[in-house]
Motif scaffolding. Structure first.
Motif, mmCIF file in Angstrom:
data_model
loop_
_atom_site.group_PDB
_atom_site.id
_atom_site.type_symbol
_atom_site.label_atom_id
_atom_site.label_comp_id
_atom_site.label_asym_id
_atom_site.label_seq_id
_atom_site.Cartn_x
_atom_site.Cartn_y
_atom_site.Cartn_z
ATOM 1 N N GLY A 166 -16.697 -9.934 -0.418
ATOM 2 C CA GLY A 166 -16.733 -8.762 0.239
ATOM 3 C C GLY A 166 -15.122 -8.639 1.014
ATOM 4 O O GLY A 166 -14.496 -7.677 1.049
ATOM 5 N N PHE A 167 -14.942 -10.039 1.288
ATOM 6 C CA PHE A 167 -13.432 -10.058 2.051
ATOM 7 C C PHE A 167 -12.292 -9.601 1.101
ATOM 8 O O PHE A 167 -11.292 -8.618 1.495
ATOM 9 N N TRP A 168 -12.328 -10.140 -0.079
ATOM 10 C CA TRP A 168 -11.608 -9.761 -1.209
ATOM 11 C C TRP A 168 -11.472 -8.086 -1.699
ATOM 12 O O TRP A 168 -10.355 -7.458 -1.576
ATOM 13 N N LEU A 169 -12.679 -7.433 -1.566
ATOM 14 C CA LEU A 169 -12.611 -6.012 -1.656
ATOM 15 C C LEU A 169 -12.063 -5.543 -0.478
ATOM 16 O O LEU A 169 -11.483 -4.189 -0.777
ATOM 17 N N GLU A 170 -12.192 -5.752 0.548
ATOM 18 C CA GLU A 170 -11.589 -5.300 1.800
ATOM 19 C C GLU A 170 -9.908 -5.297 1.606
ATOM 20 O O GLU A 170 -9.193 -4.562 1.882
ATOM 21 N N LEU A 171 -9.390 -6.488 1.102
ATOM 22 C CA LEU A 171 -7.910 -6.610 1.117
ATOM 23 C C LEU A 171 -7.417 -5.493 -0.124
ATOM 24 O O LEU A 171 -6.518 -5.055 -0.040
ATOM 25 N N VAL A 172 -8.293 -5.433 -1.174
ATOM 26 C CA VAL A 172 -8.082 -4.514 -2.336
ATOM 27 C C VAL A 172 -7.717 -3.238 -1.769
ATOM 28 O O VAL A 172 -6.756 -2.331 -2.137
ATOM 29 N N LEU A 173 -8.805 -2.852 -0.757
ATOM 30 C CA LEU A 173 -8.631 -1.499 -0.104
ATOM 31 C C LEU A 173 -7.589 -1.377 0.690
ATOM 32 O O LEU A 173 -6.930 -0.126 0.729
ATOM 33 N N LEU A 174 -6.985 -2.330 1.249
ATOM 34 C CA LEU A 174 -5.802 -2.465 2.015
ATOM 35 C C LEU A 174 -4.469 -2.420 1.303
ATOM 36 O O LEU A 174 -3.414 -2.273 1.749
ATOM 37 N N LEU A 175 -4.526 -2.740 0.029
ATOM 38 C CA LEU A 175 -3.325 -2.737 -0.930
ATOM 39 C C LEU A 175 -2.412 -1.476 -0.877
ATOM 40 O O LEU A 175 -1.109 -1.601 -0.692
ATOM 41 N N PRO A 176 -2.836 -0.246 -0.932
ATOM 42 C CA PRO A 176 -2.133 0.960 -0.825
ATOM 43 C C PRO A 176 -1.059 0.807 0.451
ATOM 44 O O PRO A 176 -0.119 1.128 0.359
ATOM 45 N N VAL A 177 -1.996 0.553 1.694
ATOM 46 C CA VAL A 177 -1.165 0.466 2.907
ATOM 47 C C VAL A 177 -0.281 -0.499 3.197
ATOM 48 O O VAL A 177 1.037 -0.542 3.445
ATOM 49 N N ALA A 178 -0.639 -1.876 2.446
ATOM 50 C CA ALA A 178 0.313 -3.081 2.382
ATOM 51 C C ALA A 178 1.585 -2.770 1.585
ATOM 52 O O ALA A 178 2.524 -3.007 1.874
ATOM 53 N N TRP A 179 1.339 -2.115 0.480
ATOM 54 C CA TRP A 179 2.457 -1.856 -0.462
ATOM 55 C C TRP A 179 3.587 -0.785 0.069
ATOM 56 O O TRP A 179 4.593 -1.281 0.364
ATOM 57 N N TRP A 180 2.995 0.034 0.955
ATOM 58 C CA TRP A 180 3.621 0.984 1.509
ATOM 59 C C TRP A 180 4.502 0.494 2.756
ATOM 60 O O TRP A 180 5.562 0.536 2.970
ATOM 61 N N ALA A 181 3.976 -0.481 3.495
ATOM 62 C CA ALA A 181 4.271 -1.429 4.584
ATOM 63 C C ALA A 181 5.554 -2.198 4.109
ATOM 64 O O ALA A 181 6.477 -2.517 5.011
ATOM 65 N N SER A 182 5.196 -3.018 2.962
ATOM 66 C CA SER A 182 6.088 -3.945 2.621
ATOM 67 C C SER A 182 7.394 -3.636 1.841
ATOM 68 O O SER A 182 8.326 -4.257 1.728
ATOM 69 N N ILE A 183 6.976 -2.733 0.910
ATOM 70 C CA ILE A 183 7.964 -2.378 -0.179
ATOM 71 C C ILE A 183 8.297 -0.923 -0.036
ATOM 72 O O ILE A 183 9.545 -0.593 -0.213
ATOM 73 N N GLY A 184 7.481 0.063 0.259
ATOM 74 C CA GLY A 184 7.921 1.516 0.395
ATOM 75 C C GLY A 184 8.613 1.965 -1.017
ATOM 76 O O GLY A 184 8.347 1.763 -2.125
ATOM 77 N N ASP A 185 10.007 2.531 -0.694
ATOM 78 C CA ASP A 185 10.690 3.047 -1.913
ATOM 79 C C ASP A 185 11.508 1.933 -2.328
ATOM 80 O O ASP A 185 12.286 2.023 -3.554
ATOM 81 N N GLY A 186 11.587 0.746 -1.827
ATOM 82 C CA GLY A 186 12.372 -0.453 -2.217
ATOM 83 C C GLY A 186 13.622 -0.786 -1.771
ATOM 84 O O GLY A 186 14.246 -1.880 -1.525
ATOM 85 N N HIS A 187 14.105 0.586 -1.061
ATOM 86 C CA HIS A 187 15.442 0.408 -0.666
ATOM 87 C C HIS A 187 15.683 -0.573 0.546
ATOM 88 O O HIS A 187 16.709 -1.228 0.652
ATOM 89 N N ALA A 188 14.748 -0.316 1.444
ATOM 90 C CA ALA A 188 14.768 -1.045 2.752
ATOM 91 C C ALA A 188 14.639 -2.614 2.575
ATOM 92 O O ALA A 188 15.279 -3.428 2.995
ATOM 93 N N LEU A 189 13.559 -2.734 1.518
ATOM 94 C CA LEU A 189 13.351 -4.360 1.055
ATOM 95 C C LEU A 189 14.545 -4.963 0.503
ATOM 96 O O LEU A 189 14.971 -5.949 0.750
ATOM 97 N N MET A 190 15.208 -4.332 -0.339
ATOM 98 C CA MET A 190 16.245 -4.871 -0.922
ATOM 99 C C MET A 190 17.467 -5.114 -0.165
ATOM 100 O O MET A 190 18.121 -6.155 -0.164
ATOM 101 N N ALA A 191 17.620 -4.336 0.680
ATOM 102 C CA ALA A 191 18.847 -4.463 1.969
ATOM 103 C C ALA A 191 18.204 -5.822 2.665
ATOM 104 O O ALA A 191 19.150 -6.416 3.166
ATOM 105 N N MET A 192 17.272 -5.659 3.102
ATOM 106 C CA MET A 192 16.837 -7.053 3.911
ATOM 107 C C MET A 192 16.815 -8.312 3.073
ATOM 108 O O MET A 192 17.424 -9.357 3.565
ATOM 109 N N LEU A 193 16.802 -8.367 1.683
ATOM 110 C CA LEU A 193 16.921 -9.417 0.970
ATOM 111 C C LEU A 193 18.069 -9.850 0.699
ATOM 112 O O LEU A 193 18.762 -10.937 0.783
#
Length: 275
Positions: free
Chosen positions: A160-187
Motif C-alpha cells: 500500500g505504501f508503494w502505491l502511495e509513493l507512485v501516486l506522489l510521483l507526478p508531484v515529486a517529478w515536478w518538485a525535483s526536476i521540473g523543466d530540468g533547467h534549475a536542476l542542471m544549474a544546481m548540478l
C-alpha cells in the motif's frame, strides 16, 4: 535526513522531498521483490478495483504522507526544526489515545509511567509556548489519522505504501526536476550532488520502509511511544544546525528522556524474561 538537509544546498525543501519519493519508488519495489512480498502490490490493486473506499482513501493517504515528508525537510531549512520536533513530542501521546479509543489497547505499568512523564514534559512546553503552532498540529494529528485510515482499510503494509509513493510521483517529478533547467544549474554549481542525491534517496527509502513496517508490526500505543526516540534525535540535529534550546525548555526534554529510558527498561526486562 534532518541534519543532512541543509548540507544539500543549493537544493531546497521541495527538491529534497521530490528526490526522496523518486528514489523510494524503485527501492521499495526492490525491497518487496527481495522480501518475497511483491504480491502485496497486486493484491492491493485488486482491492482497489473491488473496494471503492480505496478510490478516495489511497489518494487521501498519499496527500497525508506527502505533506509530512515535505514538512520534515522544509522545517530545518527555514528555522522551524524545534517546532516540528515539538509536534513529534505530541505525536506519541495522540497515538496512545488513538490506540486506546479505537483499538482498546492497554498500557503496561512502565508504559503508563512513560506516558505520564512525557505528558508532564509536553504540558510544560505548551504552557511556555502559549499555544500550538501549525507545524506541531500537522505532525501530531496528521500521522495518527494516516496510520488509522491505513489500518482500518487493511493497507498498512509496504504494498500500500508503494502505491502511495507512485501516486506522489507526478508531484515529486515536478518538485525535483521540473523543466530540468534549475536542476542542471544546481548540478553545475555543486557537482557533489551527483553522489549526494542518490545517497539521500537510499537513506530515505530505508528509513521510510522501516517506519511503515514498524507501524504494521507493533501495537498502536507501543509504536507511538517508541516515536519518542525520534524527537530527541531531531532536537540534537536542530542544535547541531545552530538552533538553541532555552533554559525553560530543558524540563520538557528531560521528561521525554525519562520516558524513553522507561521504554528501554521495559524492553530489557522483556528480553530477560524470554531467556
Amino acid at each position: 535526513m534532518y541534519y543532512g538537509s541543509p548540507h544539500l544546498a543549493p537544493l531546497q525543501g521541495a527538491d529534497i522531498f521530490g528526490w526522496r519519493v523518486m528514489f523510494a519508488v524503485p527501492l521499495v519495489a526492490l525491497m518487496l521483490y527481495v522480501g518475497g512480498d511483491r504480491r502485496l502490490i497486486g493484491q492491493t490493486l485488486q482491492r482497489v478495483r473491488s473496494d471503492r473506499r480505496l478510490w478516495l482513501a489511497l489518494p487521501a493517504c498519499t496527500a497525508m504522507v506527502g505533506v509530512q515528508l515535505w514538512l520534515f525537510l522544509w522545517a530545518p531549512l527555514h528555522g522551524r526544526a524545534l517546532q516540528v520536533s515539538m509536534g513529534y513530542f505530541l505525536l506519541p501521546l495522540v497515538m496512545v489515545l488513538v490506540g486506546r479509543l479505537f483499538f482498546g489497547e492497554r498500557l503496561s505499568p512502565l508504559q503508563k509511567l512513560a506516558v505520564t512523564s512525557a505528558a508532564i514534559g509536553v504540558g510544560w512546553a505548551l504552557l511556555r509556548n502559549q499555544g500550538l503552532s501549525w507545524e506541531m498540529l500537522l505532525v501530531a494529528l496528521g500521522y495518527p489519522a494516516y496510520f488509522l485510515v491505513r489500518r482500518h482499510l487493511d493497507v498498512a503494509h509496504l504494498g500500500g505504501f508503494w502505491l502511495e509513493l507512485v501516486l506522489l510521483l507526478p508531484v515529486a517529478w515536478w518538485a525535483s526536476i521540473g523543466d530540468g533547467h534549475a536542476l542542471m544549474a544546481m548540478l553545475a554549481q555543486r557537482p557533489a550532488l551527483y553522489g549526494l542525491i542518490p545517497l539521500l534517496g537510499l537513506v530515505s527509502a530505508v528509513a521510510l520502509m522501516c517506519y511503515v513496517q514498524a507501524a504494521k508490526m507493533l501495537s498502536f500505543s507501543l509504536f507511538g511511544l517508541l516515536t519518542y526516540v525520534e524527537p530527541v534525535l531531531l532536537m540534537l540535529a536542530a542544535l547541531a544546525l545552530g538552533e538553541s534550546v532555552g533554559h525553560g525548555q530543558w524540563p520538557t526534554y528531560i521528561a521525554i528522556w525519562v520516558a524513553v529510558a522507561l521504554l528501554a527498561l521495559e524492553g530489557v526486562l522483556k528480553l530477560r524474561r524470554r531467556r
